[in-house]
Design an enzyme around this catalytic site. Structure first.
Site, PDB file in Angstrom:
ATOM      1  N   ARG A   1       0.886  -1.179   0.000  1.00  0.00           N
ATOM      2  CA  ARG A   1       0.000   0.000   0.000  1.00  0.00           C
ATOM      3  C   ARG A   1       0.915   1.217   0.000  1.00  0.00           C
ATOM      4  O   ARG A   1       1.722   1.408   0.916  1.00  0.00           O
ATOM      5  CB  ARG A   1      -0.908  -0.003   1.225  1.00  0.00           C
ATOM      6  CG  ARG A   1      -1.626   1.330   1.397  1.00  0.00           C
ATOM      7  CD  ARG A   1      -2.736   1.299   2.407  1.00  0.00           C
ATOM      8  NE  ARG A   1      -3.898   0.607   1.877  1.00  0.00           N
ATOM      9  CZ  ARG A   1      -5.122   0.677   2.414  1.00  0.00           C
ATOM     10  NH1 ARG A   1      -5.324   1.402   3.503  1.00  0.00           N
ATOM     11  NH2 ARG A   1      -6.130   0.034   1.876  1.00  0.00           N
TER      12      ARG A   1
ATOM     13  N   GLN B   1     -10.229  -4.037  -3.202  1.00  0.00           N
ATOM     14  CA  GLN B   1     -11.552  -3.620  -2.732  1.00  0.00           C
ATOM     15  C   GLN B   1     -12.633  -4.006  -3.745  1.00  0.00           C
ATOM     16  O   GLN B   1     -13.737  -4.388  -3.373  1.00  0.00           O
ATOM     17  CB  GLN B   1     -11.575  -2.111  -2.484  1.00  0.00           C
ATOM     18  CG  GLN B   1     -12.885  -1.622  -1.912  1.00  0.00           C
ATOM     19  CD  GLN B   1     -13.147  -2.124  -0.504  1.00  0.00           C
ATOM     20  OE1 GLN B   1     -12.305  -1.988   0.367  1.00  0.00           O
ATOM     21  NE2 GLN B   1     -14.304  -2.728  -0.270  1.00  0.00           N
TER      22      GLN B   1
HETATM   23  N1  NVA Z   1      -9.983   6.649  -1.455  1.00  0.00           N
HETATM   24  C1  NVA Z   1      -9.601   6.230  -0.129  1.00  0.00           C
HETATM   25  C2  NVA Z   1      -9.826   4.778   0.060  1.00  0.00           C
HETATM   26  C3  NVA Z   1      -9.497   4.254   1.428  1.00  0.00           C
HETATM   27  C4  NVA Z   1      -9.644   2.772   1.559  1.00  0.00           C
HETATM   28  C5  NVA Z   1      -8.152   6.600   0.120  1.00  0.00           C
HETATM   29  O1  NVA Z   1      -7.327   6.419  -0.784  1.00  0.00           O
HETATM   30  O2  NVA Z   1      -7.841   7.085   1.211  1.00  0.00           O
HETATM   31  N1   CP Z   2     -11.245  -0.138   2.535  1.00  0.00           N
HETATM   32  C1   CP Z   2      -9.971  -0.182   2.964  1.00  0.00           C
HETATM   33  O1   CP Z   2      -9.032  -0.485   2.212  1.00  0.00           O
HETATM   34  O2   CP Z   2      -9.817   0.084   4.301  1.00  0.00           O
HETATM   35  P1   CP Z   2      -8.465   0.314   5.099  1.00  0.00           P
HETATM   36  O3   CP Z   2      -7.887   1.629   4.661  1.00  0.00           O
HETATM   37  O4   CP Z   2      -8.869   0.303   6.539  1.00  0.00           O
HETATM   38  O5   CP Z   2      -7.508  -0.813   4.778  1.00  0.00           O
END
Ligand code: NVA
Ligand code: CP
Length: 307
Positions: free
Chosen positions: A107, A137
């Site tokens: 991530r 997701q």
């Molecule tokens: N669009 C959001 C999704 C979080 C799971 C972000 O990138 O913070």
């Molecule tokens: N939806 C999602 O990816 O949640 P987190 O940011 O908690 O991992």
């Protein structure tokens, strides 16, 4: 020892539509097995390295719990405690880590980071969210829709809000699962123009939330300020006024329309408090399905290699 080249999962386009569909079916099977207390130990002796350069609740817990439940192990690697955070090149990290673990999940911010890591990795790499895409997701979202309503093929999905990583993943999903995607964003917050152009045949940019939601089978939204955009929060709240998904907006969708949100959600902003608790809001199951869908993804990547 000669090794087959790994498959990676950086976007939904890395798997064929047939492979994606089989993965969703398998995710539901694994969910049933877990409910029966019969998690297969398919990941025995396997280690997943998890690099998190952004925060997470669902992603970390679903990957870590999923590995443990299937007999494997997961390592949480934060840039604060690894040499990545001190500037060791991503290419060097990829070469070293992929000699030690069996799969890597990342991530991060720039999508290019996961591409560079994958280019130097001997083991499969999973994109667990970048600024551009969040494909894991979408596996959970499509699984959730399918479990409630059957195939999403030919259905109408409305995306209301920011043209962000989730919206762009929905564009790829519309291509791979063959549904119509109506997108409505405030001016200046649309998804990437090249993605829109490439997928013109199944995407419609709408002028108003009502137009996008009209007769839709599924309505989806996400936070107005993604991770890394904390400084723009105030400005975005102003720009997105009128884009809240609530009972009134949902009343324009089909009467059996589902509501999804990848979470975390900001009640009173992109979604109303009452909608979060409505029977057609399948958000908790959507979150749970991350666990099952990613087990199916990990199994797929362990068993498939590039020709
Ligand atoms: N669009 C959001 C999704 C979080 C799971 C972000 O990138 O913070
Ligand atoms: N939806 C999602 O990816 O949640 P987190 O940011 O908690 O991992």
């Amino acid at each position: 020892m000669a090794q087959n080249k790994p498959r990676h999962f950086l976007t939904l386009l890395d798997l064929s539509p047939a492979e994606l569909q089989a993965l969703i079916t398998r995710a539901t099977e694994l969910k049933t097995l877990q409910a029966q207390g019969k998690n297969p130990a398919l990941f025995e002796n396997k280690v997943l390295g998890m690099i998190f350069e952004k925060s997470s609740t669902r992603t970390r817990v679903s990957f870590e719990a999923g590995m443990a439940q299937m007999g494997g192990h997961a390592l949480f690697l934060s840039p604060r405690d690894t040499q990545l955070g001190r500037g060791e090149p991503i290419e060097d990290s990829a070469r070293v880590l992929s000699r030690m673990v069996d799969m890597v999940m990342i991530r991060t911010f720039a999508h290019e980071t996961v591409e560079r890591f994958a280019a130097y990795s001997k083991v499969p790499v999973i994109n667990a969210l970048t600024d551009e895409y969040h494909p894991c997701q979408l596996l959970a979202d499509i699984q959730t829709f399918t479990e409630h309503r059957g195939s999403i093929d030919g259905k109408a999905v409305a995306w209301v809000g920011d043209g962000n990583n989730m919206c762009q993943s929905y564009i790829n999903a519309a291509r791979q699962w063959n549904f119509e995607l109506r997108i409505v964003c405030p001016p200046g917050f649309e998804p990437r123009a090249d993605l829109l152009e490439r997928n013109r045949d199944r995407i419609k940019l709408c002028k108003t939330p009502k137009e996008a939601v009209q007769d839709s089978d599924l309505v989806v939204t996400d936070t107005w300020a993604s991770m890394g955009q904390e400084d723009e929060k105030k400005l975005r709240e102003q720009a997105f006024a009128g884009y809240q998904v609530n009972a009134e907006l949902m009343s324009h969708a089909r009467s059996d329309a589902l509501f999804m949100h990848c979470l975390p959600a900001y009640r009173g902003k992109e979604v109303s408090t009452e909608l979060m608790d409505a029977p057609n809001a399948v958000i908790w199951e959507e979150a749970e399905n991350r666990l099952h869908a990613q087990k199916a993804l990990i199994e797929f990547l362990f068993t498939h290699h590039q020709a």
